[in-house]
Design a protein around this motif. Structure first.
Motif, PDB file in Angstrom:
ATOM      1  N   ALA A 198       2.320   1.686  -3.465  1.00  0.00           N
ATOM      2  CA  ALA A 198       1.281   2.215  -4.364  1.00  0.00           C
ATOM      3  C   ALA A 198       1.135   3.714  -4.176  1.00  0.00           C
ATOM      4  CB  ALA A 198      -0.041   1.514  -4.092  1.00  0.00           C
ATOM      5  N   GLU A 227       0.825  -1.206   0.000  1.00  0.00           N
ATOM      6  CA  GLU A 227       0.000   0.000   0.000  1.00  0.00           C
ATOM      7  C   GLU A 227       0.863   1.262   0.000  1.00  0.00           C
ATOM      8  OE1 GLU A 227      -2.327   0.695   3.498  1.00  0.00           O
ATOM      9  OE2 GLU A 227      -0.828  -0.173   4.831  1.00  0.00           O
ATOM     10  N   GLU A 246       3.992   5.423  -5.885  1.00  0.00           N
ATOM     11  CA  GLU A 246       3.789   5.455  -7.333  1.00  0.00           C
ATOM     12  C   GLU A 246       2.768   6.532  -7.716  1.00  0.00           C
ATOM     13  OE1 GLU A 246       4.575   4.888 -11.135  1.00  0.00           O
ATOM     14  OE2 GLU A 246       5.667   3.958  -9.474  1.00  0.00           O
ATOM     15  N   ARG A 247       1.723   6.697  -6.916  1.00  0.00           N
ATOM     16  CA  ARG A 247       0.729   7.738  -7.212  1.00  0.00           C
ATOM     17  C   ARG A 247       1.357   9.124  -7.116  1.00  0.00           C
ATOM     18  NH1 ARG A 247      -2.608   4.174  -4.219  1.00  0.00           N
ATOM     19  NH2 ARG A 247      -2.547   5.449  -2.318  1.00  0.00           N
TER      20      ARG A 247
END
Length: 227
Positions: free
Chosen positions: A192, A189, A195-196
């Protein structure tokens, strides 16, 4: 128009915070680039910055006859001048939390910042493995980041720390660069979220600028002699 003085995009994590905040929020500004050479008082960088800054450091924001130095002060000034951009969360408790974690980043995470200086261009996974193995302070800093981010993402539902883009995401963007450059292990998480952040238009624009510099500043790369 606002003027923002920054150092090398590849290395300058402090500059990145202010630049990404303005760019991602759609606030026009003129970029004033001052290349790092050294931080000696007689260096070109220090002599240039001494003409505009009382501290001789970047980032520095100029708004007419107003001069603001230090990335957190710049964030507060910009949020005050552009209230329609909602750069801090509107909810009082969330806003207090956002300010608190930015201050925590501002004055803390010294082990991570010292052992893993920002270098967007480089792939330093092998350096990261050694740092992770040998530096308990880095492991503790990353543990705190993961705990903090996990809590905020769950509390506010993502995709960013306080749902929508805020000063907090700009403030932690350089940490996201470090986690990726050094390939430090984090839960899915958290990866992620990293990456966002990388995919935010303002962050992508900064990364593109860093990759285009093709510059090598030895004082910022103690782990290699050349690029």
């Amino acid at each position: 128009m606002l003027q923002l003085y920054i150092g090398n995009k590849n290395y300058s994590s402090w500059s990145m915070r202010a630049w990404v905040l303005l760019r991602q929020a759609g606030i026009p500004f003129d970029e004033q680039y001052v290349r790092f050479d050294s931080f000696d008082s007689q260096s070109e960088f220090k002599r240039t910055m001494a003409t505009v800054s009382p501290t001789g450091t970047v980032p520095l924001l100029r708004d007419g006859d107003v001069t603001v130095w230090d990335s957190l002060a710049i964030a507060e000034y910009v949020a005050e001048q552009f209230p329609d951009k909602a750069l801090w969360p509107k909810d009082k408790a969330a806003r207090a939390a956002a300010r608190s974690i930015c201050a925590e980043m501002h004055g803390g995470f010294t082990a991570l910042r010292g052992a893993c200086p920002m270098n967007i261009e480089a792939d330093l996974a092998e350096v990261g493995k050694i740092v992770w193995r040998d530096n308990a302070g880095v492991r503790k800093n990353v543990e705190r980041l993961c705990s903090m981010w996990s809590h905020l993402l769950a509390q506010h539902g993502g995709p960013l720390l306080f749902d929508q883009f805020s000063v907090a995401d700009a403030y932690f963007a350089p940490v996201c660069m470090r986690l990726k450059t050094y390939q430090l292990p984090v839960p899915g998480e958290i990866a992620a979220y990293v990456e966002r952040v990388h995919q935010l238009p303002g962050v992508k624009a900064w990364i593109d600028g860093a990759l285009a510099e093709k510059d090598f500043v030895p004082m910022d790369e103690p782990y290699r002699a050349e690029r």
